[in-house]
Write an enzyme that holds these catalytic residues in place. Structure first.
Site, PDB file in Angstrom:
ATOM      1  N   TRP A 183       0.854  -1.247   0.223  1.00  0.00           N
ATOM      2  CA  TRP A 183      -0.043   0.153  -0.052  1.00  0.00           C
ATOM      3  C   TRP A 183       1.072   1.223  -0.177  1.00  0.00           C
ATOM      4  O   TRP A 183       1.944   1.300   0.753  1.00  0.00           O
ATOM      5  CB  TRP A 183      -0.899   0.177   1.213  1.00  0.00           C
ATOM      6  CG  TRP A 183      -1.653   1.423   1.395  1.00  0.00           C
ATOM      7  CD1 TRP A 183      -2.616   1.868   0.446  1.00  0.00           C
ATOM      8  CD2 TRP A 183      -1.266   2.590   2.243  1.00  0.00           C
ATOM      9  NE1 TRP A 183      -2.704   3.146   0.779  1.00  0.00           N
ATOM     10  CE2 TRP A 183      -2.167   3.610   1.677  1.00  0.00           C
ATOM     11  CE3 TRP A 183      -0.243   2.623   3.179  1.00  0.00           C
ATOM     12  CZ2 TRP A 183      -2.101   4.873   2.250  1.00  0.00           C
ATOM     13  CZ3 TRP A 183      -0.267   3.845   3.803  1.00  0.00           C
ATOM     14  CH2 TRP A 183      -1.144   5.125   3.438  1.00  0.00           C
ATOM     15  N   GLU A 224      -2.994  -3.047  -2.456  1.00  0.00           N
ATOM     16  CA  GLU A 224      -4.160  -2.583  -1.762  1.00  0.00           C
ATOM     17  C   GLU A 224      -4.470  -1.079  -2.380  1.00  0.00           C
ATOM     18  O   GLU A 224      -3.958  -0.080  -2.152  1.00  0.00           O
ATOM     19  CB  GLU A 224      -3.833  -2.191  -0.312  1.00  0.00           C
ATOM     20  CG  GLU A 224      -5.033  -1.776   0.430  1.00  0.00           C
ATOM     21  CD  GLU A 224      -4.651  -1.651   1.883  1.00  0.00           C
ATOM     22  OE1 GLU A 224      -3.087  -1.877   2.616  1.00  0.00           O
ATOM     23  OE2 GLU A 224      -5.446  -1.201   2.877  1.00  0.00           O
ATOM     24  N   LYS A 226      -7.162   2.328  -2.752  1.00  0.00           N
ATOM     25  CA  LYS A 226      -7.728   3.362  -1.924  1.00  0.00           C
ATOM     26  C   LYS A 226      -8.492   4.373  -2.718  1.00  0.00           C
ATOM     27  O   LYS A 226      -7.918   4.721  -3.966  1.00  0.00           O
ATOM     28  CB  LYS A 226      -6.573   3.924  -1.041  1.00  0.00           C
ATOM     29  CG  LYS A 226      -6.970   4.793  -0.022  1.00  0.00           C
ATOM     30  CD  LYS A 226      -5.908   4.971   0.973  1.00  0.00           C
ATOM     31  CE  LYS A 226      -6.342   5.836   2.044  1.00  0.00           C
ATOM     32  NZ  LYS A 226      -5.632   5.872   3.340  1.00  0.00           N
ATOM     33  N   ASP A 257      -9.517  -3.411   1.288  1.00  0.00           N
ATOM     34  CA  ASP A 257      -9.463  -2.827   2.756  1.00  0.00           C
ATOM     35  C   ASP A 257     -10.977  -2.197   2.583  1.00  0.00           C
ATOM     36  O   ASP A 257     -11.401  -1.453   1.942  1.00  0.00           O
ATOM     37  CB  ASP A 257      -8.636  -1.632   3.054  1.00  0.00           C
ATOM     38  CG  ASP A 257      -8.481  -1.036   4.432  1.00  0.00           C
ATOM     39  OD1 ASP A 257      -9.648  -0.733   4.690  1.00  0.00           O
ATOM     40  OD2 ASP A 257      -7.530  -0.994   4.895  1.00  0.00           O
ATOM     41  N   HIS A 260     -11.678   1.404   2.045  1.00  0.00           N
ATOM     42  CA  HIS A 260     -11.229   2.006   0.723  1.00  0.00           C
ATOM     43  C   HIS A 260     -12.066   2.459  -0.004  1.00  0.00           C
ATOM     44  O   HIS A 260     -11.455   2.361  -1.385  1.00  0.00           O
ATOM     45  CB  HIS A 260      -9.927   1.406   0.544  1.00  0.00           C
ATOM     46  CG  HIS A 260      -8.713   1.612   1.573  1.00  0.00           C
ATOM     47  ND1 HIS A 260      -7.536   1.293   1.214  1.00  0.00           N
ATOM     48  CD2 HIS A 260      -8.770   2.121   2.563  1.00  0.00           C
ATOM     49  CE1 HIS A 260      -6.670   1.529   2.157  1.00  0.00           C
ATOM     50  NE2 HIS A 260      -7.526   1.957   3.344  1.00  0.00           N
ATOM     51  N   HIS A 284      -8.353  -6.254   4.448  1.00  0.00           N
ATOM     52  CA  HIS A 284      -8.129  -5.603   5.533  1.00  0.00           C
ATOM     53  C   HIS A 284      -9.279  -5.264   6.203  1.00  0.00           C
ATOM     54  O   HIS A 284     -10.158  -4.456   5.651  1.00  0.00           O
ATOM     55  CB  HIS A 284      -7.373  -4.402   5.126  1.00  0.00           C
ATOM     56  CG  HIS A 284      -5.894  -4.408   5.364  1.00  0.00           C
ATOM     57  ND1 HIS A 284      -5.053  -3.299   5.148  1.00  0.00           N
ATOM     58  CD2 HIS A 284      -5.106  -5.457   5.734  1.00  0.00           C
ATOM     59  CE1 HIS A 284      -3.648  -3.529   5.287  1.00  0.00           C
ATOM     60  NE2 HIS A 284      -3.548  -4.893   5.471  1.00  0.00           N
ATOM     61  N   ASP A 292     -12.397   6.738   5.902  1.00  0.00           N
ATOM     62  CA  ASP A 292     -11.438   5.671   6.169  1.00  0.00           C
ATOM     63  C   ASP A 292     -10.969   5.827   7.467  1.00  0.00           C
ATOM     64  O   ASP A 292      -9.708   6.012   7.671  1.00  0.00           O
ATOM     65  CB  ASP A 292     -10.521   5.565   4.955  1.00  0.00           C
ATOM     66  CG  ASP A 292      -9.466   4.434   5.464  1.00  0.00           C
ATOM     67  OD1 ASP A 292      -9.830   3.476   5.927  1.00  0.00           O
ATOM     68  OD2 ASP A 292      -8.273   4.422   4.867  1.00  0.00           O
ATOM     69  N   ASP A 294     -10.706   3.984  10.256  1.00  0.00           N
ATOM     70  CA  ASP A 294     -10.206   2.874  10.866  1.00  0.00           C
ATOM     71  C   ASP A 294     -10.325   2.704  12.499  1.00  0.00           C
ATOM     72  O   ASP A 294      -9.666   2.436  13.380  1.00  0.00           O
ATOM     73  CB  ASP A 294      -8.589   2.888  10.919  1.00  0.00           C
ATOM     74  CG  ASP A 294      -8.070   2.519   9.523  1.00  0.00           C
ATOM     75  OD1 ASP A 294      -8.300   1.427   8.791  1.00  0.00           O
ATOM     76  OD2 ASP A 294      -7.429   3.423   8.686  1.00  0.00           O
ATOM     77  N   ASP A 323      -7.048  -4.261  10.091  1.00  0.00           N
ATOM     78  CA  ASP A 323      -6.394  -3.031   9.821  1.00  0.00           C
ATOM     79  C   ASP A 323      -7.155  -1.960  10.536  1.00  0.00           C
ATOM     80  O   ASP A 323      -8.048  -1.394   9.907  1.00  0.00           O
ATOM     81  CB  ASP A 323      -6.089  -2.962   8.545  1.00  0.00           C
ATOM     82  CG  ASP A 323      -5.234  -1.381   8.296  1.00  0.00           C
ATOM     83  OD1 ASP A 323      -4.861  -0.964   8.988  1.00  0.00           O
ATOM     84  OD2 ASP A 323      -5.447  -1.098   7.043  1.00  0.00           O
TER      85      ASP A 323
HETATM   86  C1  RNT Z   1      -4.031   2.848   4.614  1.00  0.00           C
HETATM   87  C2  RNT Z   1      -4.061   1.478   4.571  1.00  0.00           C
HETATM   88  C3  RNT Z   1      -2.890   0.752   5.055  1.00  0.00           C
HETATM   89  C4  RNT Z   1      -2.298   1.208   6.401  1.00  0.00           C
HETATM   90  C5  RNT Z   1      -1.484  -0.102   6.999  1.00  0.00           C
HETATM   91  C6  RNT Z   1      -0.749   0.756   8.319  1.00  0.00           C
HETATM   92  O1  RNT Z   1      -5.088   3.430   4.264  1.00  0.00           O
HETATM   93  O2  RNT Z   1      -5.196   0.827   4.985  1.00  0.00           O
HETATM   94  O3  RNT Z   1      -3.049  -0.861   4.752  1.00  0.00           O
HETATM   95  O4  RNT Z   1      -3.514   1.283   7.375  1.00  0.00           O
HETATM   96  O5  RNT Z   1      -0.556  -0.458   6.236  1.00  0.00           O
HETATM   97 ZN    ZN Z   2      -5.488  -1.296   4.929  1.00  0.00          ZN
END
Ligand code: RNT
Ligand code: ZN
Length: 415
Positions: A183, A224, A226, A257, A260, A284, A292, A294, A323
């Site tokens: 990523w 990955e 986004k 993810d 994303h 993720h 996003d 998290d 994640d």
């Molecule tokens: C960022 C991605 C990525 C990170 C990690 C720390 O938007 O989700 O995967 O969160 O690699």
């Molecule tokens: Zn991620």
């Protein structure tokens, strides 16, 4: 009949075998991210998080050293359930005497040997790996692999190549494949003058990384995508279309993810779409609140739908990783709550009468399909979960008491 036996009979009435579900649940590996414990800072020199991602909150007790992070992880793992792996970032290297001398483009397997020892000691199934393309002075104007500056771009290519070798070493150490997920934060805050060339450079950089010989049975490379990052709202080089086409044409893997995508796009629907074309897909699992963000993974409907697709598609084809990073609450609790919720959602999925429901769908029997799906929602999942905890010797539902004590005895002393 005890509560589990009663629950077992209720599920059996729908043709669901709870014993088989519990057995299967214990076999599905979940890769737990190391970065919840220290707010994604790592050990290799960064003191803030850069690259369009952010941890918010100031809860006391952040792990500040490798020793603290390992202690916290070990404690957190003792409160989780099921088969687990560790998901590491390159920024968590143990550099020792190389500190200040060796940069990310020259990290070697030995810098991760303490992690291997740690993971083996606490009985993990393996380690997954991520090159760290953020929080580093070699990012130039926010760009890494897509940088127009050749020296910058080459530095990050070498980092990716070094990480392939490290991933191969990690796979060998556990005799199990290692997922290496790429990523990058690359993007622009405002309207780009050129959307194509950065992507062409990223394509070239990825090709250069993957051109080093590596054993594809050991390392599963993934990309990955986004949609946007903080301060990078207008353009992301590594977009969904870019990476899906890249992965498809290069024979590597996509990592989805669920933070994303646009809020009405569902990863539960993307998993089977990709499984129609790929042998595997990586995840993720996170929880985005409006963006996003998290947040800690909760037991929500979309998580259950994701887990249904994992189970229906064949759990061995989906590599599950967590994640998220919340710095506003006890970080150990964050780890444990998210991991246990994932396990609960997997159990929920394993306890669905999937074959019966599929037949109803195929026969156009949508009325009965809806009735059964809704009836299933109120079956006694909790009693099956409790049985799982007892059978596997996992911490019971009162695990938080120990976290509270750990907070008092360990975390609060970190001032
Ligand atoms: C960022 C991605 C990525 C990170 C990690 C720390 O938007 O989700 O995967 O969160 O690699
Ligand atoms: Zn991620």
């Amino acid at each position: 009949m005890n509560r589990y036996e009663q629950a077992k009979a209720r599920f059996a009435a729908y043709g669901v075998d709870t014993d088989a579900a519990l057995k299967k649940l214990g076999e599905i590996p979940v890769s737990v991210h190391c970065w919840q414990g220290d707010d994604v800072i790592g050990f290799d020199g960064a003191n803030s998080l850069e690259g369009g991602i952010q941890t918010t909150g100031n809860y006391p007790g952040r792990a500040r050293t490798p020793e603290e992070l390992m202690a916290d992880l070990k404690f957190a793992f003792s409160k989780m359930t099921g088969k687990k792996r560790l998901n590491l970032h390159a920024s968590y290297a143990f550099l020792g005497a190389d500190k200040g001398k060796v940069d990310r483009d020259a990290y070697r397997p030995e810098h991760f040997a303490p992690w291997v020892k740690f993971a083996k000691e606490i009985g993990l199934d393996g380690i997954d790996f991520n090159p760290t393309f953020f929080s580093h002075p070699k990012m130039k104007n926010g760009l890494t692999l897509s940088s127009p500056d050749e020296e910058t771009r080459r530095f990050w290519v070498r980092h990716g190549q070094a990480c392939l070798k490290i991933s191969e070493y990690l796979a060998e150490q556990f005799g199990k494949p290692c997922l290496m997920n790429i990523w990058i934060p690359d993007g622009f805050k405002d309207v780009p003058a050129d959307r194509l060339t950065p992507r062409l450079r990223l394509k070239q950089s990825l090709d250069e990384i993957l051109s080093v010989p590596y054993d594809k049975t050991k390392v599963i490379a993934a990309v990955e995508s986004k949609v946007f990052g903080i301060g990078l709202e207008s353009y992301t080089v590594g977009s969904n279309e870019f990476y899906q086409n890249y992965a498809a044409t290069r024979g590597i893997c996509c990592l989805l993810d669920n933070g994303h995508y646009h809020p009405l796009e569902y990863v539960s629907d993307k998993i089977p779409s990709l499984l129609a074309f790929y042998d595997r897909v990586a995840l993720h699992v996170t929880r985005g609140v409006r963006w996003d963000s998290d947040h800690v993974v909760l037991l929500e409907d979309e998580l259950k739908e994701i887990c249904k697709e994992i189970v229906r598609g064949g759990a061995e084809k989906v590599m599950i990783g967590l994640d998220y990073f919340d710095a506003s609450i006890n970080r150990i609790s964050a780890w444990v709550v998210g991991e246990r919720n994932l396990q609960k959602a997997l159990l929920f999925a394993l306890l669905q009468p999937s074959e019966t429901l599929k037949t109803m769908q195929d026969e156009g029997n949508f009325t009965e399909q809806m009735v059964l799906q809704e009836e299933m929602k109120t079956l006694p999942y909790g009693d099956v979960w409790e049985e799982y905890l007892v059978k596997t010797g996992a911490a019971g539902s009162d695990w938080f008491e120990d976290v509270r004590a750990y907070e008092q005895n360990v975390l609060q002393k970190r001032k």
